[in-house]
Design a protein around this motif. Structure first.
Motif, PDB file in Angstrom:
ATOM      1  N   ILE A  79       0.857  -1.190   0.000  1.00 27.49           N
ATOM      2  CA  ILE A  79       0.000   0.000   0.000  1.00 27.49           C
ATOM      3  C   ILE A  79       0.887   1.232   0.000  1.00 27.49           C
ATOM      4  CG2 ILE A  79      -1.823   1.248   1.207  1.00 27.49           C
ATOM      5  CD1 ILE A  79      -2.545  -1.465   2.558  1.00 27.49           C
ATOM      6  N   ASP A  80       0.712   2.078  -1.002  1.00 26.41           N
ATOM      7  CA  ASP A  80       1.492   3.303  -1.158  1.00 26.41           C
ATOM      8  C   ASP A  80       0.522   4.465  -0.953  1.00 26.41           C
ATOM      9  OD1 ASP A  80       3.196   5.367  -2.010  1.00 26.41           O
ATOM     10  OD2 ASP A  80       4.180   4.083  -3.471  1.00 26.41           O
ATOM     11  N   THR A  81       0.621   5.121   0.193  1.00 24.59           N
ATOM     12  CA  THR A  81      -0.409   6.099   0.573  1.00 24.59           C
ATOM     13  C   THR A  81      -0.309   7.434  -0.165  1.00 24.59           C
ATOM     14  OG1 THR A  81       0.923   6.964   2.410  1.00 24.59           O
ATOM     15  CG2 THR A  81      -0.558   5.104   2.892  1.00 24.59           C
ATOM     16  N   HIS A  82       0.865   7.773  -0.664  1.00 18.18           N
ATOM     17  CA  HIS A  82       1.073   9.048  -1.373  1.00 18.18           C
ATOM     18  C   HIS A  82       1.938   8.745  -2.595  1.00 18.18           C
ATOM     19  CE1 HIS A  82       0.030  10.186   2.740  1.00 18.18           C
ATOM     20  NE2 HIS A  82      -0.344  11.364   2.283  1.00 18.18           N
ATOM     21  N   ALA A  83       1.305   8.199  -3.622  1.00 17.98           N
ATOM     22  CA  ALA A  83       2.033   7.540  -4.708  1.00 17.98           C
ATOM     23  C   ALA A  83       2.666   8.490  -5.717  1.00 17.98           C
ATOM     24  CB  ALA A  83       1.100   6.566  -5.432  1.00 17.98           C
ATOM     25  N   GLY A  84       2.180   9.721  -5.834  1.00 18.62           N
ATOM     26  CA  GLY A  84       2.728  10.630  -6.835  1.00 18.62           C
ATOM     27  C   GLY A  84       2.326  10.216  -8.236  1.00 18.62           C
ATOM     28  N   ALA A  85       3.097  10.617  -9.232  1.00 19.28           N
ATOM     29  CA  ALA A  85       2.770  10.336 -10.636  1.00 19.28           C
ATOM     30  C   ALA A  85       3.285   8.971 -11.088  1.00 19.28           C
ATOM     31  CB  ALA A  85       3.351  11.429 -11.531  1.00 19.28           C
ATOM     32  N   GLY A  86       4.178   8.379 -10.319  1.00 15.96           N
ATOM     33  CA  GLY A  86       4.652   7.036 -10.639  1.00 15.96           C
ATOM     34  C   GLY A  86       5.865   6.965 -11.533  1.00 15.96           C
ATOM     35  N   LEU A  87       6.007   7.934 -12.447  1.00 23.05           N
ATOM     36  CA  LEU A  87       7.095   7.924 -13.418  1.00 23.05           C
ATOM     37  C   LEU A  87       7.422   9.369 -13.780  1.00 23.05           C
ATOM     38  CD1 LEU A  87       8.528   5.458 -14.754  1.00 23.05           C
ATOM     39  CD2 LEU A  87       7.111   5.862 -16.769  1.00 23.05           C
ATOM     40  N   TYR A  88       8.718   9.673 -13.960  1.00 20.39           N
ATOM     41  CA  TYR A  88       9.131  11.064 -14.186  1.00 20.39           C
ATOM     42  C   TYR A  88      10.192  11.139 -15.275  1.00 20.39           C
ATOM     43  CZ  TYR A  88       6.967  11.297  -9.591  1.00 20.39           C
ATOM     44  OH  TYR A  88       6.081  11.168  -8.542  1.00 20.39           O
ATOM     45  N   ARG A  89      10.226  12.278 -15.969  1.00 27.27           N
ATOM     46  CA  ARG A  89      11.241  12.548 -16.968  1.00 27.27           C
ATOM     47  C   ARG A  89      12.370  13.359 -16.339  1.00 27.27           C
ATOM     48  NH1 ARG A  89      11.053  10.193 -22.078  1.00 27.27           N
ATOM     49  NH2 ARG A  89      12.619  11.793 -22.526  1.00 27.27           N
TER      50      ARG A  89
ATOM     51  N   MET B  87       3.093  -4.489   3.293  1.00 24.18           N
ATOM     52  CA  MET B  87       4.063  -3.416   3.453  1.00 24.18           C
ATOM     53  C   MET B  87       3.368  -2.110   3.088  1.00 24.18           C
ATOM     54  SD  MET B  87       7.648  -2.432   1.555  1.00 24.18           S
ATOM     55  CE  MET B  87       6.796  -1.374   0.373  1.00 24.18           C
ATOM     56  N   VAL B  88       3.535  -1.113   3.932  1.00 25.61           N
ATOM     57  CA  VAL B  88       2.927   0.194   3.712  1.00 25.61           C
ATOM     58  C   VAL B  88       4.036   1.225   3.579  1.00 25.61           C
ATOM     59  CG1 VAL B  88       1.440   1.994   4.669  1.00 25.61           C
ATOM     60  CG2 VAL B  88       0.855  -0.431   5.005  1.00 25.61           C
ATOM     61  N   LEU B  89       4.017   1.980   2.478  1.00 28.65           N
ATOM     62  CA  LEU B  89       4.935   3.105   2.304  1.00 28.65           C
ATOM     63  C   LEU B  89       4.144   4.383   2.486  1.00 28.65           C
ATOM     64  CD1 LEU B  89       7.636   4.442   1.532  1.00 28.65           C
ATOM     65  CD2 LEU B  89       6.913   4.268  -0.865  1.00 28.65           C
ATOM     66  N   CYS B  90       4.577   5.207   3.425  1.00 30.53           N
ATOM     67  CA  CYS B  90       3.917   6.480   3.689  1.00 30.53           C
ATOM     68  C   CYS B  90       4.932   7.599   3.445  1.00 30.53           C
ATOM     69  CB  CYS B  90       3.399   6.522   5.129  1.00 30.53           C
ATOM     70  SG  CYS B  90       2.120   7.766   5.404  1.00 30.53           S
ATOM     71  N   ASP B  91       4.707   8.351   2.387  1.00 34.47           N
ATOM     72  CA  ASP B  91       5.682   9.328   1.904  1.00 34.47           C
ATOM     73  C   ASP B  91       4.948  10.611   1.504  1.00 34.47           C
ATOM     74  OD1 ASP B  91       7.810  10.627   0.675  1.00 34.47           O
ATOM     75  OD2 ASP B  91       7.587   9.498  -1.198  1.00 34.47           O
ATOM     76  N   PRO B  92       4.357  11.309   2.468  1.00 35.48           N
ATOM     77  CA  PRO B  92       3.610  12.524   2.136  1.00 35.48           C
ATOM     78  C   PRO B  92       4.543  13.668   1.766  1.00 35.48           C
ATOM     79  CG  PRO B  92       3.723  12.280   4.502  1.00 35.48           C
ATOM     80  CD  PRO B  92       4.346  11.037   3.920  1.00 35.48           C
ATOM     81  N   SER B  93       3.956  14.759   1.299  1.00 33.58           N
ATOM     82  CA  SER B  93       4.765  15.909   0.867  1.00 33.58           C
ATOM     83  C   SER B  93       5.266  16.734   2.050  1.00 33.58           C
ATOM     84  CB  SER B  93       3.937  16.808  -0.045  1.00 33.58           C
ATOM     85  OG  SER B  93       2.876  17.428   0.685  1.00 33.58           O
TER      86      SER B  93
END
Length: 331
Positions: free
Chosen positions: A39-49, A201-207
């Protein structure tokens, strides 16, 4: 509320620490036959340039992933110490066109490099930084290690990033294995704990763009451990001159100790946090000088992997004599 965009920060030194740790966790947790829910609570865009407007505007990747692949690995720094003279690297376009030998990197860093190579075939073939253009967010890293029995739940509130995340995941063609929803990760987590197979597994990565994120994260983790004590909980946090930021790892440690759970706290500092002035007398803010990863119920292998990787991160990413690392654990 939605001013933060991780695209400006993709590939910075905090991502190097975060994603090296995440890869080590995913490799270990997906070894078992029992299904894993991630579970990714603050996933963002997933992929970046890395050659996109956002990343090039901030320049943070230059002092992160590009620096990592530009600096030769000198003898590992002593624990908590930076190299005597960490040099300022030239922009990628001006860097020497010779690929860096990564064979002496710690295994965890080599795994991180391999993930980037898979996303950038030309970079994998040539080793040239000009060909390192795609950077994975945590969702793409997590999905890469899943087996057919595992599930990935991704949550993102930012409207633009959610749209990008949904599109990027759709291109993977993974069907129902990965679920994407525009939800508040702090709130929705409780509905998925405990998971059906009793492994998560939980990833919590807020801004952390608002101060309340620190308190909400601590409360969220307390509730999660209460609901499902044996889950692996992973928190990224910034180390900045703010009381809430300094209090957060202490609160997480207290939570883990009271719950009788093992814990690990890894922090990487790349430069001083002091304000400086430029030649015109203008105050120059240092940006993010350090960050940490706090893990509740870490695999027994994680400590050793980070013990080998963190000194090398200091050597490769350190920008001044204040660079260093800490690695604490208990339980």
């Amino acid at each position: 509320m939605f001013s933060y965009r991780h695209a400006f920060h993709a590939g910075n030194h905090a991502d190097v620490l975060k994603h090296t740790t995440l890869i080590a966790l995913m490799k270990y947790l997906t070894l078992k036959d029992t299904a894993l829910t991630v579970i990714d609570t603050h996933a963002g865009a997933g992929l970046y340039r890395l050659d996109g407007d956002y990343t090039e505007t901030s320049g943070e990747a230059q002092e992160g992933v590009f620096r990592l692949f530009s600096a030769p690995l000198t003898p590992p720094a002593k624990p908590g110490k930076a190299p005597a003279a960490a040099k300022k690297l030239a922009p990628v376009a001006d860097a020497a066109p010779q690929p860096v030998d990564t064979s002496q990197w710690a295994p965890a860093l080599q795994d991180y490099a391999e993930v980037l190579r898979k996303l950038n075939p030309q970079f994998a073939e040539t080793g040239l930084l000009a060909h390192l253009k795609i950077y994975p967010g945590s969702p793409f890293i997590e999905q890469q290690f899943l087996s057919g029995r595992d599930k990935l739940k991704l949550f993102e509130l930012h409207p633009t990033d959610f749209k990008s995340l949904a599109g990027n995941i759709e291109q993977l063609g993974v069907g129902r294995q990965v679920a994407v929803a525009r939800e508040d990760g702090f709130e929705v987590l409780k509905t998925f704990l405990p998971p059906p197979a009793r492994r998560a597994m939980v990833l919590c990565d807020p801004s952390y763009e608002i101060k309340s994120d620190y308190a909400r994260l601590a409360a969220c983790m307390a509730d999660a451990v209460k609901r499902f004590a044996t889950g692996t909980y992973v928190v990224w946090y910034p180390i900045i001159p703010r009381p809430e930021a300094h209090d957060l790892p202490r609160k997480l440690k207290t939570l883990a100790v009271k719950a009788g759970r093992a814990w690990l706290n890894a922090a990487l500092t790349v430069k001083s946090s002091k304000l400086t002035t430029d030649e015109t007398g203008e105050v120059v803010r240092p940006g993010l000088p350090a960050s940490g990863m706090f893990v509740i119920n870490p695999p027994h292998t994680l400590k050793g992997e980070l013990q080998a990787a963190l000194p090398q991160m200091v050597t490769l990413l350190g920008q001044d004599r204040n660079a260093g690392f800490t690695l604490e654990h208990g339980g």
